[in-house]
Design a protein around this motif. Structure first.
Motif, PDB file in Angstrom:
ATOM      1  N   VAL A 324       0.735  -1.322  -0.094  1.00  0.00           N
ATOM      2  CA  VAL A 324       0.081   0.018  -0.253  1.00  0.00           C
ATOM      3  C   VAL A 324       1.063   1.250  -0.041  1.00  0.00           C
ATOM      4  CG1 VAL A 324      -1.665   1.334   1.257  1.00  0.00           C
ATOM      5  CG2 VAL A 324      -1.875  -1.182   1.235  1.00  0.00           C
ATOM      6  N   VAL A 325       0.701   1.914  -1.018  1.00  0.00           N
ATOM      7  CA  VAL A 325       1.595   3.431  -1.204  1.00  0.00           C
ATOM      8  C   VAL A 325       0.353   4.618  -1.551  1.00  0.00           C
ATOM      9  CG1 VAL A 325       3.075   4.692  -2.195  1.00  0.00           C
ATOM     10  CG2 VAL A 325       3.420   2.272  -1.946  1.00  0.00           C
ATOM     11  N   ASP A 326      -0.145   5.315  -0.486  1.00  0.00           N
ATOM     12  CA  ASP A 326      -1.429   5.867  -0.532  1.00  0.00           C
ATOM     13  C   ASP A 326      -1.071   7.119  -1.960  1.00  0.00           C
ATOM     14  OD1 ASP A 326      -3.819   6.923   0.111  1.00  0.00           O
ATOM     15  OD2 ASP A 326      -2.929   8.539   1.513  1.00  0.00           O
ATOM     16  N   CYS A 327      -2.059   7.480  -2.437  1.00  0.00           N
ATOM     17  CA  CYS A 327      -2.152   8.352  -3.638  1.00  0.00           C
ATOM     18  C   CYS A 327      -2.860   9.538  -3.057  1.00  0.00           C
ATOM     19  CB  CYS A 327      -2.286   7.629  -4.761  1.00  0.00           C
ATOM     20  SG  CYS A 327      -2.672   8.648  -6.395  1.00  0.00           S
ATOM     21  N   PRO A 328      -2.369  10.570  -2.670  1.00  0.00           N
ATOM     22  CA  PRO A 328      -3.143  11.912  -2.404  1.00  0.00           C
ATOM     23  C   PRO A 328      -3.334  12.490  -3.511  1.00  0.00           C
ATOM     24  CG  PRO A 328      -1.364  11.973  -1.317  1.00  0.00           C
ATOM     25  CD  PRO A 328      -1.014  10.659  -1.906  1.00  0.00           C
ATOM     26  N   LYS A 329      -4.124  13.528  -3.531  1.00  0.00           N
ATOM     27  CA  LYS A 329      -4.265  14.683  -4.612  1.00  0.00           C
ATOM     28  C   LYS A 329      -3.045  15.500  -4.535  1.00  0.00           C
ATOM     29  CE  LYS A 329      -9.179  15.571  -4.797  1.00  0.00           C
ATOM     30  NZ  LYS A 329     -10.603  16.613  -4.601  1.00  0.00           N
ATOM     31  N   TYR A 330      -2.457  15.826  -3.442  1.00  0.00           N
ATOM     32  CA  TYR A 330      -1.359  16.889  -3.563  1.00  0.00           C
ATOM     33  C   TYR A 330      -0.275  16.435  -2.660  1.00  0.00           C
ATOM     34  CZ  TYR A 330      -5.022  20.053  -5.129  1.00  0.00           C
ATOM     35  OH  TYR A 330      -6.041  20.562  -5.803  1.00  0.00           O
ATOM     36  N   LEU A 331       1.071  16.565  -2.811  1.00  0.00           N
ATOM     37  CA  LEU A 331       2.089  16.516  -1.859  1.00  0.00           C
ATOM     38  C   LEU A 331       3.199  17.715  -2.225  1.00  0.00           C
ATOM     39  CD1 LEU A 331       3.465  14.462  -0.092  1.00  0.00           C
ATOM     40  CD2 LEU A 331       4.601  13.436  -2.055  1.00  0.00           C
ATOM     41  N   THR A 332       3.557  18.158  -1.017  1.00  0.00           N
ATOM     42  CA  THR A 332       4.367  19.180  -1.145  1.00  0.00           C
ATOM     43  C   THR A 332       5.885  18.974  -0.733  1.00  0.00           C
ATOM     44  OG1 THR A 332       2.849  20.875  -0.358  1.00  0.00           O
ATOM     45  CG2 THR A 332       4.933  21.706  -0.228  1.00  0.00           C
ATOM     46  N   VAL A 333       6.640  19.250  -1.582  1.00  0.00           N
ATOM     47  CA  VAL A 333       8.250  19.199  -1.365  1.00  0.00           C
ATOM     48  C   VAL A 333       8.884  20.317  -2.145  1.00  0.00           C
ATOM     49  CG1 VAL A 333      10.226  17.444  -1.672  1.00  0.00           C
ATOM     50  CG2 VAL A 333       7.936  16.487  -1.650  1.00  0.00           C
ATOM     51  N   PRO A 400      20.989  13.463 -14.183  1.00  0.00           N
ATOM     52  CA  PRO A 400      21.739  14.315 -13.384  1.00  0.00           C
ATOM     53  C   PRO A 400      21.351  13.833 -11.858  1.00  0.00           C
ATOM     54  CG  PRO A 400      20.567  15.793 -14.316  1.00  0.00           C
ATOM     55  CD  PRO A 400      20.115  14.579 -15.164  1.00  0.00           C
ATOM     56  N   ALA A 401      22.202  13.835 -11.054  1.00  0.00           N
ATOM     57  CA  ALA A 401      21.780  13.798  -9.572  1.00  0.00           C
ATOM     58  C   ALA A 401      20.948  15.177  -9.223  1.00  0.00           C
ATOM     59  CB  ALA A 401      23.097  13.752  -8.488  1.00  0.00           C
ATOM     60  N   PRO A 402      19.877  15.047  -8.401  1.00  0.00           N
ATOM     61  CA  PRO A 402      19.232  16.332  -8.041  1.00  0.00           C
ATOM     62  C   PRO A 402      19.895  17.364  -7.227  1.00  0.00           C
ATOM     63  CG  PRO A 402      18.276  14.340  -6.936  1.00  0.00           C
ATOM     64  CD  PRO A 402      19.416  13.704  -7.828  1.00  0.00           C
ATOM     65  N   LYS A 403      19.821  18.597  -7.617  1.00  0.00           N
ATOM     66  CA  LYS A 403      20.472  19.426  -6.651  1.00  0.00           C
ATOM     67  C   LYS A 403      19.757  19.617  -5.159  1.00  0.00           C
ATOM     68  CE  LYS A 403      19.724  22.413  -9.776  1.00  0.00           C
ATOM     69  NZ  LYS A 403      19.360  23.701 -10.572  1.00  0.00           N
ATOM     70  N   ASP A 404      18.461  19.422  -4.965  1.00  0.00           N
ATOM     71  CA  ASP A 404      17.689  19.483  -3.895  1.00  0.00           C
ATOM     72  C   ASP A 404      16.696  18.352  -3.846  1.00  0.00           C
ATOM     73  OD1 ASP A 404      15.784  20.434  -5.392  1.00  0.00           O
ATOM     74  OD2 ASP A 404      16.379  22.597  -5.074  1.00  0.00           O
ATOM     75  N   GLU A 407      13.992  18.747  -6.524  1.00  0.00           N
ATOM     76  CA  GLU A 407      14.333  18.072  -7.779  1.00  0.00           C
ATOM     77  C   GLU A 407      14.244  16.760  -7.769  1.00  0.00           C
ATOM     78  OE1 GLU A 407      17.231  20.274 -10.589  1.00  0.00           O
ATOM     79  OE2 GLU A 407      18.212  18.467 -10.154  1.00  0.00           O
ATOM     80  N   LYS A 408      14.555  16.326  -6.618  1.00  0.00           N
ATOM     81  CA  LYS A 408      14.322  14.720  -6.424  1.00  0.00           C
ATOM     82  C   LYS A 408      13.223  14.380  -6.762  1.00  0.00           C
ATOM     83  CE  LYS A 408      16.079  10.973  -3.462  1.00  0.00           C
ATOM     84  NZ  LYS A 408      16.750  10.496  -2.060  1.00  0.00           N
ATOM     85  N   ALA A 409      12.205  15.137  -5.973  1.00  0.00           N
ATOM     86  CA  ALA A 409      10.863  14.748  -6.095  1.00  0.00           C
ATOM     87  C   ALA A 409      10.411  14.527  -7.752  1.00  0.00           C
ATOM     88  CB  ALA A 409      10.075  15.748  -5.453  1.00  0.00           C
ATOM     89  N   ALA A 410      10.732  15.795  -8.462  1.00  0.00           N
ATOM     90  CA  ALA A 410      10.296  15.884  -9.646  1.00  0.00           C
ATOM     91  C   ALA A 410      11.068  14.563 -10.694  1.00  0.00           C
ATOM     92  CB  ALA A 410      11.046  17.123 -10.142  1.00  0.00           C
ATOM     93  N   SER A 411      12.269  14.155 -10.084  1.00  0.00           N
ATOM     94  CA  SER A 411      13.026  13.273 -11.056  1.00  0.00           C
ATOM     95  C   SER A 411      12.249  11.827 -10.908  1.00  0.00           C
ATOM     96  CB  SER A 411      14.446  13.179 -10.305  1.00  0.00           C
ATOM     97  OG  SER A 411      15.186  14.196 -10.599  1.00  0.00           O
ATOM     98  N   MET A 412      11.695  11.572  -9.571  1.00  0.00           N
ATOM     99  CA  MET A 412      10.922  10.485  -9.557  1.00  0.00           C
ATOM    100  C   MET A 412       9.964  10.298 -10.386  1.00  0.00           C
ATOM    101  SD  MET A 412      12.074   8.925  -6.805  1.00  0.00           S
ATOM    102  CE  MET A 412      10.926   7.832  -6.153  1.00  0.00           C
ATOM    103  N   ILE A 413       9.301  11.432 -11.131  1.00  0.00           N
ATOM    104  CA  ILE A 413       8.146  11.102 -12.092  1.00  0.00           C
ATOM    105  C   ILE A 413       8.793  11.822 -13.633  1.00  0.00           C
ATOM    106  CG2 ILE A 413       6.485  11.421 -10.476  1.00  0.00           C
ATOM    107  CD1 ILE A 413       6.133  14.376 -10.904  1.00  0.00           C
ATOM    108  N   GLY A 414      10.017  11.733 -13.774  1.00  0.00           N
ATOM    109  CA  GLY A 414      10.332  11.915 -15.186  1.00  0.00           C
ATOM    110  C   GLY A 414      10.438  13.401 -15.455  1.00  0.00           C
ATOM    111  N   GLN A 415      10.630  14.455 -14.644  1.00  0.00           N
ATOM    112  CA  GLN A 415      10.547  15.711 -14.696  1.00  0.00           C
ATOM    113  C   GLN A 415      11.993  16.230 -14.251  1.00  0.00           C
ATOM    114  OE1 GLN A 415       6.600  16.635 -16.218  1.00  0.00           O
ATOM    115  NE2 GLN A 415       8.293  17.623 -16.329  1.00  0.00           N
TER     116      GLN A 415
END
Length: 544
Positions: A324-333, A400-404, A407-415
């Motif tokens: 189980v990995v919950d899928c909420p509408k929003y997540l702030t990072v 590239p390795a994320p700067k913060d 950016e790491k959060a964005a990399s997880m979804i191909g951004q």
């Protein structure tokens, strides 16, 4: 219209059988002339270790403007804007230069004439021929108001450009290249428009194709003084009449060209390749002329990248498909992330998250991976970011390795800063469902310096299951009526606030993997899905 005074317009012909910067020790200038150097205020004054940062910034800005084609802006940074704009325009257009790349050196020297010299490397891609590379020097002079400007002179464009000598582009007419598909069927740009820009390159690699030269000529007589750069090779007479055989399949190529009509006139690209060996069966672009988006494009792959992210998580045992990995509408990072149409799936399993392409669920798992781990998995198992030798020019991806953490959060979804194209994502798909990376190829016998490891069989089985579920019950339901066991992953990639999202879809069936991107397609299922459906409907059988 009179000929530009800086170079001649390119002309065609039939085949034929080719700063010195001195550091000023003590520059004495009259105070009445502005005398900042006499007062010890030059670019290296007061014991500075380097040039005035403002001068270096102006040098880099001038080169960036020139590279980007912002010629009025570049000229405005010089002491003679009108002349500078005319010369830069004449030089780049007259020599058919596309997207120059100009790189300033880190060091600089003060010259005897009071200017600060910044060396730079110029890489000038000449349309249809190759890249002309040379070194030059950018002189900068401090103005009375303290600003720095490029001290305009012809020699900064190229050291040999002068009042007496200029450049001319010569192209040699060559016979139309002979290129065939894997079975020997002739390929031509009329029947297969997307291949038209590539046929010359394919033939050129076999010793034919476009040839030409940049020549330095005397302004008065027009006679060539020397050849600055030459492109192309004379064909080997023993093999000149032999066609170049490619890995392409005429049936798949034709179907791919037709399938892109489903992109509704938007810029789009498609690649289909064999899973077992990476041979490219079809490569198509819309529009068919010009830039090869399919193999050289640089796009955020969006949620199709979740195949790689899932691989990294599964390899590490950080998650299982039915966890189980919950899928909420929003997540702030650092910033707020959300799902397409702000959907949510409370209590979802990881399988459901993959099927419905839940961004927030994937981002919530970012702590399970080290910062550089996603890039390491992409390179080690999928070959992304290594140098590929395909037989045509390609962009081979960047992770590239994320700067913060944002950016790491964005990399997880191909951004973030992840970059790919349909060739890369078709290869990623083939690797995921076979477990082994094969360097893609359009021609045989290419050098292969890639080094990868096979994915564990358990991970391959899990990935295949996730992709199949995405077709039967997820965001790729539009492919569910196709014959065969089709697996897929959709993707929606953000571009900017001013543009609609790019739509992606990757799929596999039998021994074929496919990837499609539709620029500003909004969603992958809605824009790229019909393209893939059209292709796989038109060619229901695997190639031999």
């Amino acid at each position: 219209m009179s000929e530009p005074s800086y170079l001649t317009s390119p002309r065609r012909r039939g085949p034929r059988n080719g700063v010195r910067a001195v550091a000023a020790v003590g520059v004495v200038l009259a105070i009445a002339a502005g005398g900042s150097y006499a007062a010890g205020l030059g670019p290296f004054a007061r014991g500075d270790d380097g040039p005035d940062p403002a001068a270096m910034e102006q040098a880099r800005a001038f080169l960036a403007d020139w590279s980007a084609g912002r010629l009025p802006s570049a000229a405005g940074r010089t002491t003679r804007p009108g002349t500078a704009e005319e010369v830069l325009q004449s030089f780049t257009a007259g020599l058919d230069i596309e997207k120059p790349k100009l790189t300033a050196a880190k060091e600089a020297e003060e010259a005897e004439d009071g200017t600060l010299g910044v060396p730079f490397t110029a890489r000038m891609p000449i349309s249809g021929l190759g890249t002309w590379t040379y070194e030059s020097r950018l002189p900068l002079r401090e103005q009375e108001n303290g600003d720095w400007k490029v001290d305009w002179r012809l020699s900064l464009v190229h050291p040999r450009l002068s009042d007496t000598e200029k450049f001319r582009l010569e192209r040699e007419e060559t016979a139309a290249p002979k290129v065939t598909d894997r079975e020997g069927t002739s390929l031509n740009g009329g029947r297969y428009p997307s291949l038209a820009p590539l046929l010359g390159r394919l033939a050129g690699d076999a010793g034919g194709g476009p040839r030409g030269a940049v020549e330095l000529v005397d302004r008065a007589s027009g006679e060539a003084v020397r050849t600055e750069a030459s492109f192309g090779e004379k064909p080997d007479p023993a093999t000149a009449d032999q066609p170049v055989r490619t890995t392409l399949d005429a049936r798949w190529q034709s179907a791919a060209e037709e399938a892109l009509a489903k992109a509704d006139g938007k810029n789009a690209a498609l690649v289909a390749l064999r899973v077992d060996n990476g041979e490219v069966l079809a490569l198509a672009n819309s529009p068919s002329t010009g830039f090869n988006r399919a193999a050289s494009g640089t796009y955020a792959p969006g949620s199709t990248w979740k195949i790689v992210t899932s691989s990294a998580l599964l390899l590490k045992g950080a998650v299982k498909p039915d966890d189980v990995v919950d899928c909420p509408k929003y997540l702030t990072v650092g910033k707020e992330f959300h799902n397409v149409e702000t959907s949510e799936h409370p209590g979802a399993t990881f399988r459901k998250d993959f099927m419905e392409s839940c961004n927030t669920a994937f981002i919530s798992l970012r702590g399970k991976l080290d910062d550089a781990e996603l890039g390491e998995v992409a390179r080690t198992y999928f070959g992304v970011g290594q140098e590929w030798h395909v037989g045509i020019p390609t962009y081979d991806g960047s992770v590239p390795a994320p700067k913060d953490q944002t950016e790491k959060a964005a990399s997880m979804i191909g951004q973030g800063r992840i970059q790919a194209n349909p060739l890369i994502m078709a290869s990623v798909t083939a690797t995921a469902v076979s477990g082994e990376f094969h360097q893609p190829s359009v021609t045989a016998g290419n050098e292969n310096g890639t080094r990868t490891e096979p994915l564990p069989r358990e991970v391959v089985t899990q990935l295949r299951g996730l992709m199949r579920d995405t077709v039967t019950d997820g965001t790729a339901r539009g492919l569910a009526d196709l014959p065969g066991e089709v697996g897929a992953k959709t993707g929606t990639a953000e571009v900017s606030e001013d543009q609609d999202n790019n739509g992606w879809l990757v799929a596999h069936r039998g021994n074929v993997a496919v990837a499609v991107v539709v620029e500003e397609g909004v969603t992958g299922g809605g824009s790229a899905g019909p393209v893939v459906h059209s292709l796989l409907s038109a060619v229901p059988e695997d190639p031999s």
